[in-house]
Design an enzyme around this catalytic site. Structure first.
Site, short mmCIF file in Angstrom:
data_model
loop_
_atom_site.label_atom_id
_atom_site.label_comp_id
_atom_site.label_asym_id
_atom_site.label_seq_id
_atom_site.Cartn_x
_atom_site.Cartn_y
_atom_site.Cartn_z
N HIS B 202 0.49 -1.11 0.00
CA HIS B 202 -0.14 0.01 0.13
C HIS B 202 0.82 1.39 0.12
O HIS B 202 0.29 2.46 -0.18
CB HIS B 202 -1.20 -0.01 1.11
CG HIS B 202 -0.36 0.17 2.50
ND1 HIS B 202 -0.64 1.45 3.06
CD2 HIS B 202 0.33 -0.62 3.30
CE1 HIS B 202 0.36 1.55 4.41
NE2 HIS B 202 0.59 0.09 4.51
N THR B 238 -4.20 -18.93 4.11
CA THR B 238 -4.68 -19.15 2.68
C THR B 238 -4.10 -17.69 2.01
O THR B 238 -4.44 -16.62 2.57
CB THR B 238 -6.25 -19.18 2.44
OG1 THR B 238 -6.64 -20.22 3.20
CG2 THR B 238 -6.46 -19.19 1.08
N CYS B 326 0.96 6.02 12.09
CA CYS B 326 0.80 4.98 13.56
C CYS B 326 0.83 5.73 14.80
O CYS B 326 0.52 5.13 15.57
CB CYS B 326 1.83 4.11 13.27
SG CYS B 326 1.84 3.13 11.91
#
Ligand SMILES: Cc1ncc(COP(=O)(O)O)c(C=O)c1O
Ligand SMILES: Cc1ncc(COP(=O)(O)O)c(C=O)c1O
Lengths: 145, 392, 392, 145
Positions: B202, B238, B326
């Site tokens: 991203h 997965t 953050c």
């Protein structure tokens, strides 16, 4: 993150500025924590707060709580001003995010500091007012691991 | 301006339309699980491998050295914790720097709580790690050097090749957090002697929630997330097929446009820096003037506080940051700005603007004007400025 | 049949169009980082919180008890490793079962290598955990019981409420891997006394690469992925906003359609089971006849091997699985089938068919016909069948 | 996962079946590992493999390698059949995935086992042929942590 009230006070702070020859001036907070508030009070002979101004170095909440605090004490007696708690400031702003609660404490303390300065200059005692800490730092530490 | 000016591309970027386009079929047309044996799923396995191929090429790595993760943070955690796990018999000493991202720093704190010793190397006033100090810090028990490729706040690019050479000379593994650098700077893991490298999609116009760890063949590596046999039994779970496909596409586009895009960004960045330094008093540029990311500008404005500045910029449709996204919500000033020697109150007044190639000079002009107005307004409000003026 | 018949919904599911629709704006319209302070990003924070609200409600949990992860595997790793970390002063004993997913089993093996003791409780022939054995296994040093809600291979649903009660009685934390159960079975974490629960979006028509860990308020929890302050400082890393939004939407849809959908699936499943058991010789149903997931059927065909069966089904456009998708590529037969007592050669001949509500009875009929043909063909090829016939 | 050649032999296995009264029969592998191969050889007096059949319990690769192995030995002399290695089988199939290489070994062993049975029945020795293991299990273990 902030309520509309906070944003409105931040965008249009009330009573921002200085008072020349103020009856009392109080500065609290410290630059390390990123918040410094200074309150100027103009108190008349009846002990009414005729005018109040603030200057603040700090975040949006710091500015808004300063602004709101000045509104809440303006025109009040000293004793009434002492009743303006951080809770009252927060409520008037429709609340603050948890990490910003300390800003409202700072606003309360700034008023107390200015009143203390006034009392010192006058050589009087104000009932219920003790010398405020000049440095409020009250960080939350959440356990990280 | 009516239009939003997004100047926070270090926090995250817009996922490119071509990337979303590439991802879409993997949600509800080719949605199979890549681990399944039937034909329908093998196309997804191939899609994942194709993305791996693109990314390996971009880094000069082997295909089987790229492991997909759930983001840059997971990659950093994996690199540090798994190395600690695999090499603790050799020693329990890790060297990093004072200006790493929290994904590295907090992982180091965790490792410290598990008995590892961490050395945090200093940086100079520009944010460049002190190489002599770094080299001197190496002990016989040092198992890892982790130094970020480029800093997310001040944009400083580290002398990675020199650090790689030092690590190699002393036979210590070298990890670099390249989350900000990948796609903005040329990276060749062999040329630079990098043993492990973290990246995140991203940050280069790919989707959120997918990252990678490059692990050089030969490095002993343990799993960090245990379970199924995915990613050559190294990273279970997965596969995020659409995310991985999007990552691959984003890297492909970023690599193809690198030179042209960063040239443009550097021009915009330098124009922005020049105007701000010339037109705003009491301001400093943080980070190195030249050894910095093409998209990064970071200023400290004396006497004012960063969040207020951000909110006022936001009111003027400008999205910016005062440090790493953050850490917003935290009351501490940026550890990076403190590490380059700024006093607390100046660190508090910092602003990070991270551009992209679609920003225009007009938008930069508008931004500079707004910065000037707002800084002025906030200084009028500031007791620190009042004191400064009085004392003059 | 020309059309693909996808009977592997336990491996992964198609992301619903409505889910993709809900995700799309978060890629390139509202692409901000939820941690940023500007307005543009707060809408993303809200989107994440809305998804959290939907999911909390679906589980009967508080909003602040839901933490998003990069998938079900990460959630399982987190639950086990962080509990081990936080409670090792109390003790180093963990109880789980023989039929857990590898995400739990391999994490347990890892913890074993770190000095923890693991008890693997047995299950009966239907795959139901033996409650008396489970309770007897509890020691003063037991810190966690981890039992999956429903098994991914044989579909058996565990007596979770009873296990929750046992855990509570003995003051031991209870984690359940509900990756297969969430969206198929009613779950109320309070009613069932669940302290931690793992789930994964892609198993209920959401996107791959996003999952969650429910952690009851009051449970001491450490971070597993360290870094930024996301997810209330518990799970670092830029939030996968589109993924989380998609997860929320998928859960919303799954909850709204639960009764009707599972009723339909149960009818289809029972029809499938009935026909196969009636029409194919030497076959058995694995798992419990009734306490099983609405979408799951699992058979063992004697004398033949599962992969061959799968490939032939694939040649006939039927997607199925012979166990958990994760373990394909491995040569060992399913640990679940061994745990319910099947001999190796029978375990090798197993087939898992997991339906969804859009499968038709015609498709089931076609599938049964193909199974019959293929099983017959493979038996003709089988030396085991030859021996069996000779010996008769 | 599999090459087109493997898929083709899996879908259409050559020489599948049994030989009544075969000259030699060999069975290798075990059900535990999921692969069993049985080879039937019909060998004439000149030692030429006239016919060959197989039966296999196992995966796609197991079936395809059996089928290919029968093709490679059919019509050959015993000595030629002994030269049919697992590598030859794999090459003829354009390769196998790494986890499936053991299937090709199994095919080689199955031929050897059938030849061994033939030699035993005949009471002869075949040069270069030793008794095959009846059980081939050769699993790869990759370190997991
Ligand atoms: C230098 C650096 N490292 C690591 C990260 C973490 O990446 P992510 O948020 O994708 O987990 C970031 C960005 O947040 C970063 O800038
Ligand atoms: C029971 C169970 N637990 C955990 C997982 C792992 O979930 P994920 O693949 O999303 O990491 C799965 C599916 O793969 C599962 O079926």
């Amino acid at each position: 993150m902030y309520t509309a009230k906070v944003m409105e006070h931040f965008a249009n702070p009330r009573n921002m500025g200085e008072i020349e020859n103020a009856s009392g001036v109080g500065t609290v907070g410290n630059a390390k924590c990123g918040d410094i508030m200074r309150m100027y009070l103009d108190i008349d002979d009846e002990g009414i707060i005729r005018d109040v101004k603030f200057k603040t170095f700090g975040c949006g909440a710091a500015v808004a709580t300063s602004s709101m605090a000045t509104e809440l004490v303006k025109g009040k007696t000293i004793q009434e001003a002492l009743q303006v708690t951080n809770k009252a400031v927060m409520e008037a702003l429709d609340g603050l995010p948890p990490v910003k609660v300390h800003c409202s404490l700072l606003a309360e303390e700034a008023i107390h500091a200015a009143l203390w300065d006034y009392a010192q200059k006058r050589g009087i005692q104000i009932e219920g007012l003790s010398q405020p800490k000049s440095d409020i730092s009250e960080e939350e530490h959440v356990e990280q691991y | 301006m009516e239009k939003k000016i997004y100047l926070d591309n270090a926090a995250t970027t817009q996922t490119r339309p071509e990337v979303v386009e590439a991802m879409l079929p993997y949600f509800n047309v080719m949605y199979g699980n890549p681990s399944s044996v039937y034909e329908f799923a093998t196309q997804n396995r191939k899609a994942v491998d194709d993305a791996r191929g693109i990314i390996a090429k971009a880094l000069g790595a082997q295909v089987n050295e790229i492991y997909f993760t759930g983001g840059g943070t997971e990659a950093d955690n994996w690199a540090l914790k798994a190395t600690a796990d695999a090499y603790e018999n050799k020693g329990k000493h890790i060297i990093t720097t004072k200006i790493e991202h929290h994904a590295v720093l907090h992982t180091c704190e965790y490792l410290k709580s598990k008995g590892f010793e961490i050395t945090y190397a200093d940086v100079d006033e520009y944010g460049i790690v002190k190489l002599d100090q770094l080299e001197k810090a190496i002990r016989p028990t040092t198992i890892l050097i982790s130094v970020m490729f480029a800093n997310n706040e001040i944009g400083t690019i580290q002398p990675i090749k020199e650090i790689g050479a030092i690590a190699k000379k002393h036979n210590v593994l070298f990890h670099t957090d390249a989350v900000q650098a990948f796609g903005q700077v040329d990276i060749d893991v062999n040329d630079l002697n990098i043993d492990m490298l973290s990246a995140s999609a991203h940050k280069l116009n790919g989707p959120k929630g997918v990252g990678l760890l490059y692990i050089r063949n030969g490095v002993k590596i343990r799993s960090f997330i245990h379970g199924g046999a995915q990613e050559r039994q190294r990273r279970a779970g997965t596969e995020n097929v659409p995310g991985i496909v999007g990552f691959g596409k984003a890297v492909e586009l970023a690599m193809a446009s690198m030179k042209e895009r960063t040239d443009k960004e550097i021009k915009l960045r330098d124009y922005l820096i020049k105007r701000v330094l010339a037109e705003v008093p009491y301001v400093r540029l943080n980070g190195d003037r030249h050894r910095r990311l093409p998209n990064n500008a970071n200023f400290s404005f004396q006497f004012i506080e960063g969040e207020s500045l951000l909110i006022m910029l936001d009111m003027n449709n400008i999205c910016a940051s005062s440090g790493s996204a953050c850490t917003s919500g935290s009351l501490d000033p940026s550890h990076v700005l403190l590490a380059i020697g700024l006093p607390h109150e100046i660190a508090h007044g910092s602003l990070r603007l991270t551009i992209n190639e679609n920003i225009t000079f007009e938008e930069i002009d508008y931004t500079v004007e707004k910065i000037k107005e707002i800084v002025d307004k906030l200084r009028k409000m500031s007791p620190l400025y009042e004191d400064f003026i009085r004392k003059r």
